[in-house]
Structure formats: structure tokens, C-alpha cells
Design an enzyme around this catalytic site. Structure first.
Site, short mmCIF file in Angstrom:
data_model
loop_
_atom_site.label_atom_id
_atom_site.label_comp_id
_atom_site.label_asym_id
_atom_site.label_seq_id
_atom_site.Cartn_x
_atom_site.Cartn_y
_atom_site.Cartn_z
N ASN A 118 57.74 -46.98 -5.09
CA ASN A 118 56.61 -46.04 -4.83
C ASN A 118 57.28 -44.84 -3.65
O ASN A 118 58.32 -44.43 -4.03
CB ASN A 118 55.20 -46.36 -4.18
CG ASN A 118 55.38 -47.74 -3.15
OD1 ASN A 118 55.88 -48.75 -3.44
ND2 ASN A 118 55.10 -47.23 -1.87
N ASP A 119 56.99 -44.85 -2.41
CA ASP A 119 57.22 -43.78 -1.38
C ASP A 119 58.70 -43.52 -1.57
O ASP A 119 59.48 -44.49 -1.31
CB ASP A 119 56.75 -43.97 -0.30
CG ASP A 119 55.25 -44.10 -0.22
OD1 ASP A 119 54.56 -44.07 -1.27
OD2 ASP A 119 54.80 -44.53 1.06
N ARG A 134 51.75 -46.38 10.79
CA ARG A 134 52.79 -46.47 9.97
C ARG A 134 53.43 -45.13 9.51
O ARG A 134 52.96 -44.11 9.81
CB ARG A 134 52.26 -47.41 8.58
CG ARG A 134 51.23 -46.61 7.86
CD ARG A 134 51.09 -47.41 6.61
NE ARG A 134 49.60 -47.11 6.11
CZ ARG A 134 48.63 -47.49 6.38
NH1 ARG A 134 48.29 -48.29 7.12
NH2 ARG A 134 47.41 -46.90 5.41
N GLU A 190 48.82 -40.78 5.91
CA GLU A 190 49.96 -41.51 5.33
C GLU A 190 50.92 -40.60 5.30
O GLU A 190 50.91 -39.29 5.50
CB GLU A 190 49.83 -42.20 4.21
CG GLU A 190 48.73 -43.34 4.11
CD GLU A 190 49.16 -44.40 2.95
OE1 GLU A 190 48.98 -45.44 3.18
OE2 GLU A 190 49.07 -43.86 1.86
#
Length: 576
Positions: A58-59, A182, A235
Site C-alpha cells: 500500500n502506501d 501516525r 492520514e
């Protein structure tokens, strides 16, 4: 980064077991010190977009450009399954942002129940940290250590340019006793000679700003709270100094002579879930920054991509502030990323977006608009000239079958419409990619009249059905009254489509999963006003993976460099 609660339990199993101060990684299915091999030949496997060798990605994380001209891409990675969980930092490197060498996993969890969540990297040229005496290429990585009890911010440092890392003995460097804290992104701010971190207090809808002289001691400076779209949480914030263009209307707007100023900053915030189309999305805020406080130019929420598959984008550290900033995003959406068919069919899930140039520009009805264009594709062209073209496409069509001429299945085309009248405008311009075997297609088009909408339709693709896999997207793109033109660039890569309207003023990323490979293109216009002119050029794109495959069709990764640089006992383990 955050994935759905249904999969959160994956983080709590099969990671590592702590053994005193120097952890030993015990999961036998995850190799240490050698790249993970991958099969990049699948019908759904992108050929010019980065994807992991296997497992779930993912990221994008920790991206930087080093002094040798090598781009480093780290990413959220589960090497043991095709769903999120068991989070590591995968690693790949490239000199052209398309041809990637898979490197060994860069950072591992250090104990059972840990996850190495999203973050960033910097090059500590002046050794402010004290980790790098007598060298200028030391890399410090920042990541969120996720456990069931807390999310804390940790660092790891690399003395070999970002290939292997040692975790800092005095971690964490920031802890606030929160489970929703985060995704640290760190930059250097020259005016104050300080490092600056932006980080998400996810469910408080707040971005915190921290400063540090040495990368290990951090002080809270300010907060940016409740701006734009909130969704259910913030995020993956990014803060970047970004150039402002003088004129977006010229043929080559990214030319260095067209840079008007370099004192603007942009804060990008991803939200998930709760995007207008569902799931995850990114928004951005242009503004000014003084080293401690970010001030947006207005209260508007600006969306970075009008598709549904562009999330958690990150900007490369090390790009000069006077140049267009380069970004890569995750080309998926948390609503369906863990169930798309590439997992069971080809043993991987997710790809990254194209690398993009980014600048700001003032437009007809929008100040400080983010302009995004693909990084130079010409080195991938399958021939020096276009494989199909037309300069007389007004109220006509261009059909090209690339099933036998472009083995990668990746092509790009540019379409230019000129002499559009200012009033009483009519007509449409459309494109269709189709499969000659199954009849499936993905389509897009522009209505020149009315409120000038542009659409993408992936609803004619049959290989994936999911209630959240929205099949149609649209935006509005005003015809430039100064130039009376419309420009479109489209890139397709087996299972990803990206479109760029009007020199990058609008862009969209869309994934799709056909039963049969798409192998033909139709570009057409109709009902255009007299005098309107249309031209198009189509270019084939070579696979970036083919040259790296061995005789079995497997991409082994950079095993030579791995054997020279990596020892099992030092991979991601804690050292004083």
C-alpha cells in the site's frame, strides 16, 4: 496508513520475536538480505507502474533522491499474504522512475505484534543526528511503530545510502500515548536550520507540526486542524515547497523559464474512509510556511485526483525547491484493495501511480491549482515516432490495433483540440480501449459544450465486481478562453488508466481488471463546430520489467548488491 478492522488482526501474528536488545527475525517465509523474486508477466501486471514482487503493497514511504541520481521508493509491504498486515518497509530503486530494481526489505518489525507503518526519509548531509561522522549520504527513516497499545514515532538510520537500516536505541523519538498518531513526513527548513515533521492525529482531524535540530529530539510547534474534507480520519500528511507557474497555457508549462516563484508550500492530507466517492482520497492546501506554522491561502478543499485510485501520495525528498516536485501515490482504494483479483490470479495486490511532476498555477476559475503531469515517458517509447497519428481527426475517428505491435500492453496518446469557439460550442471527443477477444472496454470523453464535463467509465470491464468499485467518474474542465484549446494525455498499462487534462490541471487514476487484455484503441470526435481542429498521436511503451527477467521470466531483484551490503543479523534490528 490504516486498513480495515477486519484485517487488523493480521498485524498481531507471524511477525518476529524479540530476543534481548538485538532482535532476531524468526519468520522463515520472509527472506532477509536478499530481494524477493517476482513474476511480472501476468495479464493484469502493470509494466510501467511499480508493483511489488509478490504479496500486498500500500502506501509509498520514505522516498528520496540520492546524490548519485538514484530514486529510492519504500512502501508498506506484507510479504507473506495478499491482504494488509505484517507491515514491513519494502524497497526499490530506479534511475528513471520507471525501471525499478527490487531491493531487500529495508525495515522489519522487531517483536511480535509490531507493524512498521508509514513514514518518510531524509538525507542528513550535515550529520545533525551524529549518526554519520565523515559522510554526507547518511539516511534517516521515520516510521510509525504500530502496536495494539500505541502508535509511536521511531527512527532508523542507514550508513550505506538507504539499503540497510539500524534502529535507534532510544526509540521512540515521539510518544503521546495515542493509538491514532501516525505517518510522519520530515523535511529540512533552511531558514531556521531545523528539521520539520508533519504528522496526523488521525481521528482528531489534526496535523501536528514538530521541529528538531538533530532528528532525535522533537518539539511540538503548532497544529493544523479541521480543514477541508474530514472523512473519518486524516492520514499521510505531506508538506512540500512547490513552484508556482507564470502561465499554465503555454505548450510546455513546466519549462524552467515559466517558474514564477518558489515561496509557496503545499500541505497534502489523505482521508480514509469518507471520500466523496467512498473510501480513500487525497486533498491539498496551498499556503505559506514560516518554519513552525502553516497558513493556507483560503478554506477551500482541493481534490488532487478525480478518480478513485490515488491515495497516500508522497513527494520525494531531495528535489530542489526550484524544480517541479515529484510524487508517487498508491493506485488503489481501501474499499476494495484487499479483494481485487490480482491477488488470487497473480499473487500480488496493488501498484503505484505513475511518477508525476507537480507545480501550482492560477487558472481561469481557480487559484493555486495543483498541476500534475506524468514524469517523462519518452525513454519508454517503443519507437522514435508515433505508432499511430492523425492531424485531421475533427468529426472523424482513429482506430489502432496494438495487439501485435505493443507486447507490453502499455500505450500513451495525446490529443489536442484547437480553434474552439468561445460561444455556442458543440461536440464531443472520446476514447475507448477495448479487448478484441472479450469485447470489454474502458472509455472516457469530453463534452465541449455546456459545463464541459469529462468522464471515465470502467463499467464495461467484467473481471471484478464489487459494490464499492464505482464504475464512473467525472470532472469539469473549462476550455481555456485565451488559447481556445483542449489537451488530453492518457496512459494505459494493462490494469491501470491515468488521464491528464489541460496540461495536468485535472488528473485521474483508475484501476480495472479485464478478463481479456485490452489491445485496441479508438479515438473519435463528432458534432464539432466548423473550423475546430483535432490531432492525436499514439506511442507504444516498452515494458520496464522485461529486461530484468531471467530465463524463467522471473525478476530476481538486485541480489548482487544485497549480498554485498546485507547481513541477516543487522536487518532492522536494534543496536546502540
Amino acid at each position: 496508513m490504516l486498513f480495515s478492522a477486519a484485517f487488523a488482526g493480521c498485524l498481531l501474528a507471524s511477525l518476529v520475536q524479540a530476543q534481548s536488545s538485538a532482535s532476531a527475525y524468526v519468520e522463515p517465509s520472509v527472506p532477509t538480505g536478499t530481494p524477493i523474486p517476482g513474476d511480472y508477466t501476468g495479464a493484469l501486471r502493470p509494466q510501467i507502474h511499480y508493483s511489488p514482487p509478490r504479496g500486498f503493497m500500500n502506501d509509498p514511504n520514505g522516498m528520496f533522491l540520492d546524490a548519485d541520481g538514484i530514486y529510492h521508493l519504500y512502501y508498506q509491504y506484507n510479504p507473506t499474504d495478499i491482504v494488509a498486515g505484517n507491515q514491513h518497509w519494502g524497497h526499490a530503486t530506479s534511475r528513471d522512475l520507471y525501471t525499478w530494481e527490487n531491493q531487500p526489505i529495508a525495515i522489519y518489525p522487531g517483536a511480535e505484534g509490531e507493524g512498521i507503518f508509514s513514514g518518510s526519509s531524509v538525507i542528513d548531509v550535515n550529520n545533525t543526528s551524529g549518526f554519520f561522522p565523515n559522510q554526507t549520504n547518511g539516511v534517516v527513516a521515520f516510521y510509525t511503530l504500530n502496536t495494539a497499545e500505541e502508535e509511536t514515532q521511531e527512527i532508523a538510520y542507514s550508513k550505506d545510502g538507504g539499503y540497510t537500516f539500524t534502529k535507534y536505541a532510544n526509540n521512540p523519538v515521539i510518544s503521546i500515548n495515542s493509538t491514532q498518531f501516525r505517518d510522519p513526513k520530515v523535511i529540512w527548513y533552511p531558514s531556521t536550520q531545523q528539521w520539520v515533521m508533519v504528522i496526523a492525529y488521525a481521528q482528531e482531524f489534526t496535523i501536528g507540526f514538530y521541529t528538531s535540530p538533530n532528528l532525535t529530539t522533537w518539539s511540538h510547534a503548532s497544529n493544523f486542524s479541521h480543514y477541508g474534507l474530514l472523512g473519518l480520519q486524516y492520514e499521510c500528511p505531506n508538506l512540500v515547497q512547490i513552484p508556482m507557474l507564470s502561465n499554465i497555457s503555454i505548450e510546455n508549462p513546466l519549462d524552467q523559464s515559466n517558474i514564477a516563484s518558489t515561496d509557496m508550500f503545499m500541505l497534502q492530507i489523505s482521508i480514509n474512509p469518507g471520500a466523496p466517492l467512498g473510501g480513500s482520497i487525497a486533498q491539498y492546501f496551498p499556503g505559506t510556511f514560516n518554519g513552525t506554522h502553516f497558513t493556507p491561502v483560503d478554506q477551500a478543499a482541493r481534490i488532487a485526483d478525480f478518480g478513485k485510485d490515488n491515495y497516500a501520495g508522497q513527494f520525494f525528498y531531495g528535489i530542489p525547491a526550484t524544480s517541479p516536485q515529484i510524487s508517487i501515490a498508491w493506485a488503489s482504494n481501501w474499499q476494495y484493495s484487499q479483494v481485487v483479483p490480482t491477488g488470487q490470479l497473480e499473487n500480488f495486490r496493488s501498484a503505484m501511480s505513475l511518477p508525476r511532476y507537480n507545480v501550482l498555477a492560477n487558472t481561469t476559475r481557480g487559484d493555486y491549482t495543483l498541476v500534475s503531469l506524468p514524469y517523462d515517458l519518452s525513454p519508454l517509447y517503443s519507437s522514435t515516432s508515433s505508432i499511430a497519428n492523425s492531424s485531421t481527426l475533427a468529426n472523424s475517428s482513429l482506430l489502432y490495433d496494438y495487439s501485435s505491435t505493443v507486447p507490453s500492453g502499455a500505450i500513451t496518446f495525446n490529443m489536442n483540440i484547437t480553434a474552439i469557439p468561445l460561444v455556442n460550442v458543440t461536440g464531443t471527443a472520446n476514447f475507448t480501449f477495448m479487448s478484441s477477444v472479450t469485447g470489454e472496454s474502458i472509455r472516457g470523453g469530453f463534452y465541449l459544450g455546456g459545463d464541459t464535463p469529462f468522464f471515465i467509465n470502467r463499467g464495461y470491464i467484467r473481471g471484478f465486481d464489487n459494490p464499492f468499485f464505482t464504475d464512473k467518474f467525472s470532472t469539469n474542465n473549462l476550455v481555456n478562453p485565451d488559447t481556445q484549446t483542449f489537451r488530453l494525455q492518457v496512459v494505459i498499462d494493462r490494469s491501470i488508466l491515468e488521464v491528464f487534462l489541460e496540461n495536468g490541471l485535472r488528473s485521474a487514476t483508475t484501476t480495472f481488471f479485464p478478463e481479456g487484455m485490452l489491445d485496441a484503441l479508438v479515438i473519435s470526435t463528432r458534432d464539432l463546430n466548423p473550423g475546430v481542429q483535432v490531432s492525436a498521436e499514439v506511442f507504444g511503451l516498452n515494458s520496464a520489467w522485461t529486461s530484468l527477467e531471467n530465463s524463467n521470466g522471473t525478476v530476481a531483484g538486485n541480489a548482487t548488491m544485497a549480498s554485498q551490503r546485507v547481513r541477516r543479523s543487522t536487518l532492522g534490528h536494534i543496536h546502540p
